[in-house]
Design a protein around this motif. Structure first.
Motif, mmCIF file in Angstrom:
data_model
loop_
_atom_site.group_PDB
_atom_site.id
_atom_site.type_symbol
_atom_site.label_atom_id
_atom_site.label_comp_id
_atom_site.label_asym_id
_atom_site.label_seq_id
_atom_site.Cartn_x
_atom_site.Cartn_y
_atom_site.Cartn_z
ATOM 1 N N ARG A 1 26.371 41.131 51.796
ATOM 2 C CA ARG A 1 27.656 41.808 51.641
ATOM 3 C C ARG A 1 28.806 40.890 52.047
ATOM 4 O O ARG A 1 29.837 40.824 51.371
ATOM 5 N N GLU A 2 28.618 40.161 53.154
ATOM 6 C CA GLU A 2 29.655 39.247 53.608
ATOM 7 C C GLU A 2 29.851 38.102 52.619
ATOM 8 O O GLU A 2 30.980 37.670 52.366
ATOM 9 N N LEU A 3 28.748 37.608 52.044
ATOM 10 C CA LEU A 3 28.850 36.526 51.067
ATOM 11 C C LEU A 3 29.556 37.015 49.803
ATOM 12 O O LEU A 3 30.399 36.315 49.238
ATOM 13 N N ARG A 4 29.218 38.238 49.369
ATOM 14 C CA ARG A 4 29.882 38.805 48.197
ATOM 15 C C ARG A 4 31.392 38.936 48.440
ATOM 16 O O ARG A 4 32.208 38.631 47.580
ATOM 17 N N TYR B 1 41.780 40.516 39.557
ATOM 18 C CA TYR B 1 40.793 41.108 40.461
ATOM 19 C C TYR B 1 40.594 40.194 41.662
ATOM 20 O O TYR B 1 40.457 38.982 41.519
ATOM 21 N N ALA B 2 40.623 40.790 42.852
ATOM 22 C CA ALA B 2 40.371 40.041 44.088
ATOM 23 C C ALA B 2 40.051 41.009 45.210
ATOM 24 O O ALA B 2 40.606 42.099 45.279
ATOM 25 N N LYS B 3 39.146 40.626 46.087
ATOM 26 C CA LYS B 3 38.797 41.421 47.272
ATOM 27 C C LYS B 3 38.446 42.856 46.920
ATOM 28 O O LYS B 3 38.841 43.804 47.597
ATOM 29 N N GLY B 4 37.716 43.038 45.824
ATOM 30 C CA GLY B 4 37.231 44.363 45.478
ATOM 31 C C GLY B 4 38.244 45.266 44.817
ATOM 32 O O GLY B 4 37.984 46.455 44.625
ATOM 33 N N ALA C 1 33.149 37.152 50.492
ATOM 34 C CA ALA C 1 33.729 35.805 50.528
ATOM 35 C C ALA C 1 33.962 35.284 49.110
ATOM 36 O O ALA C 1 35.027 34.723 48.804
ATOM 37 N N PHE C 2 32.976 35.452 48.222
ATOM 38 C CA PHE C 2 33.165 35.071 46.827
ATOM 39 C C PHE C 2 34.329 35.848 46.220
ATOM 40 O O PHE C 2 35.107 35.337 45.417
ATOM 41 N N GLY C 3 34.448 37.130 46.610
ATOM 42 C CA GLY C 3 35.478 37.997 46.049
ATOM 43 C C GLY C 3 36.881 37.665 46.482
ATOM 44 O O GLY C 3 37.853 38.209 45.944
ATOM 45 N N SER C 4 37.034 36.773 47.469
ATOM 46 C CA SER C 4 38.386 36.376 47.892
ATOM 47 C C SER C 4 39.050 35.471 46.858
ATOM 48 O O SER C 4 40.266 35.259 46.905
ATOM 49 N N PHE C 5 38.265 34.940 45.925
ATOM 50 C CA PHE C 5 38.822 34.104 44.859
ATOM 51 C C PHE C 5 39.403 35.009 43.781
ATOM 52 O O PHE C 5 38.698 35.838 43.205
ATOM 53 N N MET C 6 40.699 34.883 43.514
ATOM 54 C CA MET C 6 41.369 35.739 42.533
ATOM 55 C C MET C 6 40.971 35.322 41.123
ATOM 56 O O MET C 6 41.034 34.146 40.767
ATOM 57 N N THR C 7 40.563 36.300 40.326
ATOM 58 C CA THR C 7 40.113 36.014 38.966
ATOM 59 C C THR C 7 40.734 36.990 37.980
ATOM 60 O O THR C 7 41.382 37.964 38.355
ATOM 61 N N GLY C 8 40.497 36.730 36.706
ATOM 62 C CA GLY C 8 40.752 37.718 35.679
ATOM 63 C C GLY C 8 39.520 38.591 35.518
ATOM 64 O O GLY C 8 38.534 38.452 36.248
#
Length: 302
Positions: A7-10, A149-152, A12-19
């Motif tokens: 969950r923590e790794l997900r 999309y970023a941080k859920g 961390a990956f999710g902190s990268f802002m994407t389309g």
């Protein structure tokens, strides 16, 4: 196997802002499949290659692992519904979203910012995902802004810009919906509640102003996206509220953290804040936050 907390790794990956994209394909028997993905990137200009990464847990994984063609639709900022639809595994997704076929009969999402029609060029096993490299055979792009999309959570670049522009053109107050452990930080006075806020600091952005407000209260928090920007018509002033996440559940004097499930039972100092808090509680329950721009009674929600 690593020792990382998944969950923590997900996160961390999710902190990268994407389309946000929807990737689609058609099975050998003609079944149309698709999934929502933000793991999308360009790979090469010559030849024109891109990369998507279907997860092996997808019910449609075998179709993508075997497909000869697929499409990638880059979603526009008003297409959260399409994103949520294809992120779900229930029902006929294509009956809920407008689409058309590319030259190979693969679905393309109607209204997308950009779409790419691809031939499968290479498939590489990569842990619990497949690296699916496609050679672009056709594409079409527009001047629309994409869904972020970023941080859920989603964000709308166009609406964020509009909100920030409003705060610079008008006398404004800036506040924060500061959350910690599913609780919201509220100021209590004479039985009525309000949010931490302050007047816009001259020559500063609303974001910078809120940062100062929270620092003055000794509240350590990560400020996120704008949640509401609206005009108080009686005064002609605007108010901007951001979502924020406190690092610890420590309330300053005169404030306390209130469970989000209890918010709608409280009395707030103004009707506009009460309405905004009710929307916050509802959107928290569904896990999708939106941006409101308007006045106390009507406006645009993205």
């Amino acid at each position: 196997m690593s020792d990382f907390d998944s969950r923590e790794l997900r996160d961390a990956f999710g902190s990268f802002m994407t389309g946000v994209t929807i990737v689609t394909a058609v099975s050998k028997s003609g079944e149309k499949v698709g999934f929502t993905a933000n793991s999308f990137t360009s790979v090469s200009m010559d030849p024109p290659l891109l990369l998507v990464c279907p997860a092996k847990r997808l019910s449609s994984y075998d179709v993508f692992a075997d497909c000869e063609h697929f499409t990638v639709s880059v979603l526009a900022e008003d297409q959260q519904h399409a994103s949520n639809t294809f992120a779900s595994s229930k029902g006929d997704r294509f009956s809920e979203v407008a689409w058309f076929e590319d030259q190979h009969g693969v679905p393309v999402i109607e209204g997308a910012v950009t779409y790419f029609s691809c031939a499968s060029q290479q498939k590489i096993d990569a842990g619990d995902h497949l690296l699916l490299v496609g050679q672009v055979q056709d594409f079409k792009t527009t001047e629309k802004l994409g869904l972020g999309y970023a941080k859920g959570g989603y964000f709308s670049l166009g609406m964020e810009r509009q909100a920030e522009a409003i705060t610079h053109r008008h006398s404004t107050q800036v506040g924060g919906l500061v959350e910690c452990n599913d609780q919201l930080l509220l100021k209590e006075e004479d039985g009525f509640f309000s949010l931490p806020q302050g007047n816009l600091i001259p020559e500063s952005s609303s974001y910078q102003t809120l940062k100062v407000v929270l620092e003055t209260l000794a509240v350590e928090a990560e400020i996120g996206q704008v949640f509401s920007v609206y005009e108080k018509r009686a005064s002609g002033h605007f108010v901007a509220y951001y979502r924020a996440e406190a690092t610890e559940e420590k309330a300053p004097a005169g404030y306390r953290y209130v469970n989000i499930g209890e918010l709608t039972s409280l009395k707030f100092a103004s009707d506009d804040v009460a309405s905004m808090i009710a929307r916050y509680a509802e959107e928290k329950r569904h896990g999708v936050f939106r941006l409101y721009v308007g006045n106390e009674s009507e406006g645009d929600i993205r």
